[in-house]
Scaffold this motif. Structure first.
Motif, PDB file in Angstrom:
ATOM      1  N   ASN A 159       0.814  -1.223   0.000  1.00 45.18           N
ATOM      2  CA  ASN A 159       0.000   0.000   0.000  1.00 45.18           C
ATOM      3  C   ASN A 159       0.848   1.275   0.000  1.00 45.18           C
ATOM      4  O   ASN A 159       0.303   2.378   0.083  1.00 45.18           O
ATOM      5  CB  ASN A 159      -0.925   0.015   1.224  1.00 45.18           C
TER       6      ASN A 159
ATOM      7  N   LYS B 216       2.566   4.459  -1.012  1.00 47.58           N
ATOM      8  CA  LYS B 216       2.331   5.450  -2.068  1.00 47.58           C
ATOM      9  C   LYS B 216       3.498   6.410  -2.251  1.00 47.58           C
ATOM     10  O   LYS B 216       3.706   6.911  -3.354  1.00 47.58           O
ATOM     11  CB  LYS B 216       1.055   6.241  -1.756  1.00 47.58           C
TER      12      LYS B 216
ATOM     13  N   LYS C  83       3.205  -1.618  -6.398  1.00 49.08           N
ATOM     14  CA  LYS C  83       2.279  -1.292  -7.495  1.00 49.08           C
ATOM     15  C   LYS C  83       1.530   0.010  -7.275  1.00 49.08           C
ATOM     16  O   LYS C  83       1.092   0.653  -8.233  1.00 49.08           O
ATOM     17  CB  LYS C  83       1.246  -2.418  -7.673  1.00 49.08           C
ATOM     18  N   ASN C  84       1.352   0.407  -6.025  1.00 46.89           N
ATOM     19  CA  ASN C  84       0.591   1.619  -5.715  1.00 46.89           C
ATOM     20  C   ASN C  84       1.469   2.851  -5.524  1.00 46.89           C
ATOM     21  O   ASN C  84       0.965   3.919  -5.170  1.00 46.89           O
ATOM     22  CB  ASN C  84      -0.261   1.400  -4.452  1.00 46.89           C
TER      23      ASN C  84
ATOM     24  N   GLU D 291       3.160   6.164  -5.897  1.00 46.00           N
ATOM     25  CA  GLU D 291       2.839   7.366  -6.652  1.00 46.00           C
ATOM     26  C   GLU D 291       3.977   8.377  -6.658  1.00 46.00           C
ATOM     27  O   GLU D 291       4.108   9.160  -7.594  1.00 46.00           O
ATOM     28  CB  GLU D 291       1.577   8.030  -6.072  1.00 46.00           C
TER      29      GLU D 291
ATOM     30  N   ASN E 104       5.705   0.025 -11.918  1.00 46.84           N
ATOM     31  CA  ASN E 104       5.189   1.146 -11.116  1.00 46.84           C
ATOM     32  C   ASN E 104       4.336   2.063 -11.986  1.00 46.84           C
ATOM     33  O   ASN E 104       4.650   3.238 -12.201  1.00 46.84           O
ATOM     34  CB  ASN E 104       6.353   1.915 -10.483  1.00 46.84           C
ATOM     35  N   HIS E 105       3.224   1.522 -12.463  1.00 46.31           N
ATOM     36  CA  HIS E 105       2.363   2.226 -13.420  1.00 46.31           C
ATOM     37  C   HIS E 105       1.673   3.446 -12.839  1.00 46.31           C
ATOM     38  O   HIS E 105       1.228   4.330 -13.577  1.00 46.31           O
ATOM     39  CB  HIS E 105       1.307   1.254 -13.980  1.00 46.31           C
ATOM     40  N   ASN E 106       1.546   3.501 -11.523  1.00 44.25           N
ATOM     41  CA  ASN E 106       0.835   4.618 -10.888  1.00 44.25           C
ATOM     42  C   ASN E 106       1.755   5.769 -10.480  1.00 44.25           C
ATOM     43  O   ASN E 106       1.288   6.756  -9.890  1.00 44.25           O
ATOM     44  CB  ASN E 106       0.073   4.118  -9.655  1.00 44.25           C
TER      45      ASN E 106
ATOM     46  N   ASP F 106       3.388   9.081 -10.329  1.00 42.08           N
ATOM     47  CA  ASP F 106       3.093  10.390 -10.935  1.00 42.08           C
ATOM     48  C   ASP F 106       4.096  11.472 -10.539  1.00 42.08           C
ATOM     49  O   ASP F 106       4.075  12.573 -11.094  1.00 42.08           O
ATOM     50  CB  ASP F 106       1.657  10.834 -10.651  1.00 42.08           C
TER      51      ASP F 106
ATOM     52  N   ASN G 183       5.535   4.398 -17.400  1.00 39.66           N
ATOM     53  CA  ASN G 183       5.184   5.382 -16.366  1.00 39.66           C
ATOM     54  C   ASN G 183       4.439   6.561 -16.981  1.00 39.66           C
ATOM     55  O   ASN G 183       4.802   7.725 -16.805  1.00 39.66           O
ATOM     56  CB  ASN G 183       6.447   5.850 -15.648  1.00 39.66           C
TER      57      ASN G 183
ATOM     58  N   LYS H  70       1.688   7.929 -16.303  1.00 36.08           N
ATOM     59  CA  LYS H  70       0.924   8.822 -15.423  1.00 36.08           C
ATOM     60  C   LYS H  70       1.788   9.917 -14.806  1.00 36.08           C
ATOM     61  O   LYS H  70       1.286  10.737 -14.033  1.00 36.08           O
ATOM     62  CB  LYS H  70       0.251   8.009 -14.303  1.00 36.08           C
TER      63      LYS H  70
END
Length: 337
Positions: free
Chosen positions: A186, A188, A207-208, A210, A228-230, A232, A250, A252
């Protein structure tokens, strides 16, 4: 723009929680002692004893109703006296003389004592102490934010039970390897700036994630961010990066900080269509053709290219505005509308 990669440089994560119940900190100094005697409001939900010459936490065991306890900048050497503070949800021991993480088991009750369905920040701040090892945190399963800035920690370890952790701040330590984070599903925000890290590694399970700040380390290659697609916000200034790469997945990204590296070209960012801020100051970009890629970044609003060869052009700002008309800030100066 920060250069040491700590949370305080990028976002104000560790701001205090407002509450109408404040501590009466009008105190008197004990004769023959450097410690100030403070009066404790036993009904206060938030208590701050910052800069109060507190050397022992033992007297705080009476604060059974306290939810937020601030002990910033004192002379505390040992964590103690909080076993009865079952309602505690934020403990700040920033800037003391603590050498060991211990006696925090009572904080396991953080969530169970709440009677109303409000999401609280469950925070532990042990920044600016003398801690050498991350330990004795396994029972703090509800912890959301952990700050360990500017200690003497050389290894990331003993965090596997903190699956609810959302922010981890390890800036300004002695860490060489990113490791042992696979259970922090979890998480971020991860801050590991100003360490001795040589490789972006072991980040795939996050994975989460940011926000990743790894400023002022020894990284020479952008890699290991495929899962790490999320992500930003990515801060990797003050390293040894020579090529912009490894950001294909990446998409986002909204903030990309590549300042103070060894870049010669601006490349491989045309797919970052959500990018709003691009910091590339203090590099070696010398070809204006490379900046044409900015035309494809319709969300871009802020760019930093000062102290690159391209910034020496007398029409530097004008040329950037012609390439990217929606830009509102170039370096530290706002653009005229």
């Amino acid at each position: 723009m920060g250069d040491n990669g700590t949370a305080g440089d990028i976002v104000s994560e560790n701001d205090s929680i407002a509450d109408t119940n404040q501590l009466d900190t009008n105190g008197t100094q004990n004769e023959g002692s450097d410690e100030v005697e403070v009066s404790l409001d036993l009904e206060a939900l938030e208590i701050e004893l910052n800069h109060s010459r507190v050397s022992s936490m033992a007297v705080l065991s009476v604060l059974t109703k306290t939810e937020c306890l601030g002990l910033r900048n004192n002379t505390i050497k040992t964590i103690e006296g909080i076993n009865q503070l079952l309602g505690l949800r934020e403990l700040e021991l920033y800037d003391n003389q603590i050498t060991r993480i211990e006696n925090l088991d009572a904080l396991v009750h953080l969530e169970s004592v709440l009677e109303i369905p409000i999401i609280y920040r469950l925070v532990l701040d042990l920044s600016f102490n003398r801690i050498r090892k991350i330990e004795n945190l396994e029972n703090l399963v509800n912890l959301k934010k952990l700050f360990l800035i500017n200690n003497k920690i050389s290894k990331i370890e003993n965090l596997s039970q903190l699956a609810n952790l959302e922010l981890l701040e390890l800036g300004s330590n002695r860490i060489r390897v990113i490791e042992n984070l696979e259970n922090l599903v979890n998480l971020k925000s991860l801050f590991v700036g100003k360490n001795k890290i040589t490789k972006l590694d072991n980040l795939n399970p996050l994975k989460n994630l940011e926000l990743l700040s790894i400023q002022s380390n020894r990284i020479i290659k952008i890699e290991g961010l495929d899962q790490n697609h999320n992500l930003d916000q990515f801060y990797i200034s003050n390293n040894g990066i020579t090529v912009i790469e490894g950001l294909d997945n990446n998409k986002k990204l909204q903030t990309l900080d590549l300042a103070v590296n060894k870049l010669k070209r601006l490349e491989n960012i045309e797919h970052l269509t959500q990018l709003e801020e691009l910091w590339c100051n203090d590099n070696g970009i010398d070809d204006w053709k490379d900046l044409d890629v900015l035309q494809k970044l319709s969300a871009l609003r802020t760019v930093y290219f000062e102290r690159n060869p391209v910034a020496s052009h007398q029409m530097y700002r004008k040329k950037i505005m012609l390439i990217c008309p929606q830009i509102t800030q170039i370096d530290a100066t706002m653009c005229r509308t």
